[in-house]
Motif scaffolding. Structure first.
Motif, PDB file in Angstrom:
ATOM      1  N   ARG A   1       4.290   0.416  10.579  1.00 47.44           N
ATOM      2  CA  ARG A   1       4.151   1.838  10.282  1.00 47.44           C
ATOM      3  C   ARG A   1       2.708   2.109   9.881  1.00 47.44           C
ATOM      4  N   LEU A   2       2.324   3.378   9.862  1.00 49.01           N
ATOM      5  CA  LEU A   2       0.936   3.779   9.625  1.00 49.01           C
ATOM      6  C   LEU A   2       0.336   3.206   8.336  1.00 49.01           C
TER       7      LEU A   2
ATOM      8  N   ALA B   1      -9.187   8.506  11.292  1.00 48.72           N
ATOM      9  CA  ALA B   1     -10.021   7.618  12.107  1.00 48.72           C
ATOM     10  C   ALA B   1      -9.176   6.860  13.124  1.00 48.72           C
ATOM     11  N   ILE B   2      -7.975   6.455  12.723  1.00 47.78           N
ATOM     12  CA  ILE B   2      -7.084   5.758  13.646  1.00 47.78           C
ATOM     13  C   ILE B   2      -6.709   6.665  14.810  1.00 47.78           C
ATOM     14  N   TYR B   3      -6.286   7.886  14.505  1.00 47.74           N
ATOM     15  CA  TYR B   3      -5.877   8.811  15.562  1.00 47.74           C
ATOM     16  C   TYR B   3      -7.069   9.245  16.424  1.00 47.74           C
ATOM     17  N   GLN B   4      -8.253   9.375  15.835  1.00 48.96           N
ATOM     18  CA  GLN B   4      -9.445   9.702  16.622  1.00 48.96           C
ATOM     19  C   GLN B   4      -9.744   8.585  17.611  1.00 48.96           C
ATOM     20  N   ARG B   5      -9.724   7.348  17.150  1.00 50.16           N
ATOM     21  CA  ARG B   5      -9.988   6.204  18.036  1.00 50.16           C
ATOM     22  C   ARG B   5      -8.900   6.057  19.095  1.00 50.16           C
ATOM     23  N   MET B   6      -7.658   6.344  18.734  1.00 49.02           N
ATOM     24  CA  MET B   6      -6.576   6.307  19.733  1.00 49.02           C
ATOM     25  C   MET B   6      -6.861   7.300  20.848  1.00 49.02           C
ATOM     26  N   SER B   7      -7.279   8.511  20.489  1.00 49.49           N
ATOM     27  CA  SER B   7      -7.532   9.540  21.511  1.00 49.49           C
ATOM     28  C   SER B   7      -8.721   9.177  22.389  1.00 49.49           C
ATOM     29  N   GLU B   8      -9.644   8.382  21.853  1.00 45.96           N
ATOM     30  CA  GLU B   8     -10.802   7.920  22.615  1.00 45.96           C
ATOM     31  C   GLU B   8     -10.519   6.639  23.397  1.00 45.96           C
ATOM     32  N   GLY B   9      -9.333   6.067  23.209  1.00 39.28           N
ATOM     33  CA  GLY B   9      -8.986   4.824  23.893  1.00 39.28           C
ATOM     34  C   GLY B   9      -9.597   3.596  23.246  1.00 39.28           C
ATOM     35  N   ARG B  10     -10.015   3.710  21.985  1.00 36.10           N
ATOM     36  CA  ARG B  10     -10.653   2.588  21.291  1.00 36.10           C
ATOM     37  C   ARG B  10      -9.756   1.956  20.241  1.00 36.10           C
ATOM     38  N   PHE B  11      -8.476   2.288  20.241  1.00 37.89           N
ATOM     39  CA  PHE B  11      -7.517   1.734  19.290  1.00 37.89           C
ATOM     40  C   PHE B  11      -6.163   1.704  19.971  1.00 37.89           C
ATOM     41  N   PRO B  12      -5.331   0.715  19.648  1.00 39.01           N
ATOM     42  CA  PRO B  12      -4.008   0.643  20.286  1.00 39.01           C
ATOM     43  C   PRO B  12      -3.189   1.916  20.079  1.00 39.01           C
ATOM     44  N   LYS B  13      -2.474   2.308  21.102  1.00 40.22           N
ATOM     45  CA  LYS B  13      -1.630   3.504  21.050  1.00 40.22           C
ATOM     46  C   LYS B  13      -0.390   3.239  20.207  1.00 40.22           C
TER      47      LYS B  13
ATOM     48  N   ARG C   1       3.640   4.024  19.245  1.00 42.34           N
ATOM     49  CA  ARG C   1       4.888   4.304  19.970  1.00 42.34           C
ATOM     50  C   ARG C   1       5.716   5.231  19.103  1.00 42.34           C
ATOM     51  N   SER C   2       6.440   6.109  19.709  1.00 45.29           N
ATOM     52  CA  SER C   2       7.289   7.034  18.971  1.00 45.29           C
ATOM     53  C   SER C   2       8.717   6.501  18.929  1.00 45.29           C
ATOM     54  N   LEU C   3       9.260   6.408  17.710  1.00 45.14           N
ATOM     55  CA  LEU C   3      10.658   6.027  17.557  1.00 45.14           C
ATOM     56  C   LEU C   3      11.525   7.248  17.261  1.00 45.14           C
ATOM     57  N   GLY C   4      10.899   8.373  17.155  1.00 47.51           N
ATOM     58  CA  GLY C   4      11.608   9.605  16.853  1.00 47.51           C
ATOM     59  C   GLY C   4      10.592  10.700  16.581  1.00 47.51           C
TER      60      GLY C   4
ATOM     61  N   VAL D   1       2.544  -1.850  17.670  1.00 47.06           N
ATOM     62  CA  VAL D   1       2.958  -3.226  17.917  1.00 47.06           C
ATOM     63  C   VAL D   1       1.963  -4.141  17.201  1.00 47.06           C
ATOM     64  N   GLU D   2       2.480  -4.996  16.327  1.00 50.10           N
ATOM     65  CA  GLU D   2       1.631  -5.858  15.506  1.00 50.10           C
ATOM     66  C   GLU D   2       0.673  -6.697  16.345  1.00 50.10           C
ATOM     67  N   ALA D   3       1.144  -7.249  17.448  1.00 49.18           N
ATOM     68  CA  ALA D   3       0.289  -8.098  18.293  1.00 49.18           C
ATOM     69  C   ALA D   3      -0.901  -7.310  18.842  1.00 49.18           C
ATOM     70  N   GLU D   4      -0.700  -6.041  19.163  1.00 54.58           N
ATOM     71  CA  GLU D   4      -1.801  -5.209  19.667  1.00 54.58           C
ATOM     72  C   GLU D   4      -2.820  -4.935  18.566  1.00 54.58           C
ATOM     73  N   ILE D   5      -2.335  -4.739  17.344  1.00 53.88           N
ATOM     74  CA  ILE D   5      -3.251  -4.532  16.218  1.00 53.88           C
ATOM     75  C   ILE D   5      -4.028  -5.817  15.944  1.00 53.88           C
ATOM     76  N   ASN D   6      -3.342  -6.959  15.973  1.00 52.81           N
ATOM     77  CA  ASN D   6      -4.018  -8.244  15.766  1.00 52.81           C
ATOM     78  C   ASN D   6      -5.082  -8.488  16.832  1.00 52.81           C
ATOM     79  N   ASP D   7      -4.766  -8.161  18.089  1.00 43.70           N
ATOM     80  CA  ASP D   7      -5.743  -8.319  19.173  1.00 43.70           C
ATOM     81  C   ASP D   7      -6.956  -7.429  18.947  1.00 43.70           C
ATOM     82  N   TRP D   8      -6.724  -6.200  18.487  1.00 38.95           N
ATOM     83  CA  TRP D   8      -7.821  -5.267  18.220  1.00 38.95           C
ATOM     84  C   TRP D   8      -8.708  -5.815  17.100  1.00 38.95           C
ATOM     85  N   ILE D   9      -8.096  -6.332  16.044  1.00 42.96           N
ATOM     86  CA  ILE D   9      -8.855  -6.911  14.928  1.00 42.96           C
ATOM     87  C   ILE D   9      -9.693  -8.090  15.427  1.00 42.96           C
TER      88      ILE D   9
END
Length: 83
Positions: free
Chosen positions: A29-30, A43-55, A57-60, A67-75
């Protein structure tokens, strides 16, 4: 005495390697994403819109996760200097 006992099912799989189980995927979660990456929500949402941060997913309608693995890869990418 065997230091590493092998699991067997009565000899049917003895001597065969057990299948590798992939690690379970976690959804973050955020607040946890913010803690892990050191960025604020905007900053997270700005980078997401620029394609510089993992997108996310909506659960509702009011539940976004990453996805944790995507965040780990970004780090890891940032740590390597590939910004």
């Amino acid at each position: 005495m065997n230091a590493h006992p092998q699991l067997t099912d009565g000899g049917a799989t003895e001597g065969k390697a057990l299948p590798q189980v992939p690690p379970l995927a976690r959804l973050l979660r955020l607040p946890e994403v913010m803690d892990r990456v050191g960025l604020r929500r905007s900053a997270i949402y700005q980078r997401m819109s620029e394609g510089r941060f993992p997108k996310s997913r909506s659960l509702g309608p009011k539940c976004a996760v990453w996805v944790e693995a995507e965040i780990n890869d970004w780090i890891d990418e940032i740590a390597r200097g590939n910004t």
